[in-house]
Motif scaffolding. Sequence first.
Motif, PDB file in Angstrom:
ATOM      1  N   SER A 276      -2.039   0.646   9.313  1.00 57.18           N
ATOM      2  CA  SER A 276      -0.884  -0.132   8.846  1.00 57.18           C
ATOM      3  C   SER A 276       0.444   0.606   8.978  1.00 57.18           C
ATOM      4  CB  SER A 276      -1.089  -0.516   7.375  1.00 57.18           C
ATOM      5  OG  SER A 276       0.048  -1.162   6.853  1.00 57.18           O
TER       6      SER A 276
ATOM      7  N   TRP B 232      -5.749   4.294   5.934  1.00 53.73           N
ATOM      8  CA  TRP B 232      -5.180   2.964   6.203  1.00 53.73           C
ATOM      9  C   TRP B 232      -3.736   3.097   6.706  1.00 53.73           C
ATOM     10  CZ3 TRP B 232      -6.676  -1.825   7.055  1.00 53.73           C
ATOM     11  CH2 TRP B 232      -5.756  -2.866   6.954  1.00 53.73           C
TER      12      TRP B 232
ATOM     13  N   PHE C 143      -9.950   2.818   4.827  1.00 51.72           N
ATOM     14  CA  PHE C 143      -9.296   1.551   4.513  1.00 51.72           C
ATOM     15  C   PHE C 143      -8.643   1.574   3.123  1.00 51.72           C
ATOM     16  CE2 PHE C 143     -12.399   0.746   7.759  1.00 51.72           C
ATOM     17  CZ  PHE C 143     -11.779  -0.179   8.593  1.00 51.72           C
TER      18      PHE C 143
ATOM     19  N   LYS D 276      -7.523  -5.547   3.635  1.00 50.57           N
ATOM     20  CA  LYS D 276      -8.243  -4.303   3.931  1.00 50.57           C
ATOM     21  C   LYS D 276      -9.754  -4.541   3.993  1.00 50.57           C
ATOM     22  CE  LYS D 276      -4.908  -1.124   1.754  1.00 50.57           C
ATOM     23  NZ  LYS D 276      -4.719  -0.138   0.667  1.00 50.57           N
TER      24      LYS D 276
ATOM     25  N   ASN E 282      -0.994  -4.597   3.329  1.00 48.12           N
ATOM     26  CA  ASN E 282      -1.716  -3.575   2.574  1.00 48.12           C
ATOM     27  C   ASN E 282      -2.473  -4.144   1.370  1.00 48.12           C
ATOM     28  OD1 ASN E 282      -0.610  -1.720   4.347  1.00 48.12           O
ATOM     29  ND2 ASN E 282       1.068  -1.177   2.967  1.00 48.12           N
TER      30      ASN E 282
END
Length: 347
Positions: free
Chosen positions: A204, A199, A194, A233, A228
């Motif tokens: 994302s 991530w 994350f 997160k 983001n």
Amino acid sequence: MTSVSSAALSNAMRYQQMRMQAELVKATKESSTGRVADVGLALGGRTAQSVTFSRDLDRLNVIIDSNGLVAARLSSTQTSLGQLSSVAQTLLSSLTSSTSGDSSANLTESAGKTAVQQLASILNTSVNGEYLFAGTNTDVKPINDFTAAGSPAKAAFDASFVANFGFTPDDPAAANITAAQMDDFITNDVEPQFFGSGWQANWSNATDQQIVSRIALNETTATSTSANSDGIKKLAMAAAMVSSLMSTNISQAAKDTIVGRSQSLVGEALSGIGQVQSETGIVQKRVSDAVDRMKTQVDLFERHILDLEAVDPAEAATRVADLTQHIETSFALTARLQQLSLLNYLT
């Protein structure tokens, strides 16, 4: 001796009609608009001043219209952030109930799954064909659904668990996982998914860069947010852990560690989302203030242009009426001239 003919008279009347018709078009335009028909002819050397005012007025109106779209995007963003905050509050309540023993592991897992699904749905909100939380990548959904079939984020999460412990969460051996082992797993294996490269690789499609809009002639500002952000997160991490592990065979001590870490994450997520809401509100105020200032400038420019180009409406209406009457009289005379003939004169 000057010769006179009906043809000569008719042609003279025709030329006069053409001139008056051109004048009528000009007078009609001035009467309907309240401004001179030919700016260059009417203003002469002051034409440049009028053109400059008109150009600046057009630029202001374009920015005001653009700010309307910006305001709509920011308002929708605020609504979505409020929804994210509600999702986080609901998940936090479920985690608190689990800590006190008032909620079963299955209910907590269900709350986590609901939260992660709602997270994806809210973050993938679009307005006017643009995704709100995608940064500058507005034509692509910013977040992948963790619960969807074939989800790369879910696959990476499950693979990291097996790589760390050597078995799946549903394996009977999972009942022997200690609190310290689970805490180490969360810190060293889950967090990088994350807050590291995982991530962008699995969750994302958004960019960190935000949309920058011109909200005034000499003022720009970021007018979007990104999926983001740390608050998002942390909420995603908590929801993913709870939805993936709470109904498995891992030990109660390990589950307690998950709940404790998730509570902390959701609390921090609420704070982070609140910060984004605050920043968005500040931008909304800047846009609103800029529009108010520009509308004042628009009024001033319009007054200056009117001072330069305005005509007397009463005079313009009188000219239209006079020209119309003269043209009608001219047509009548022309018709009578066309009826004249040498035969009638001789007889």
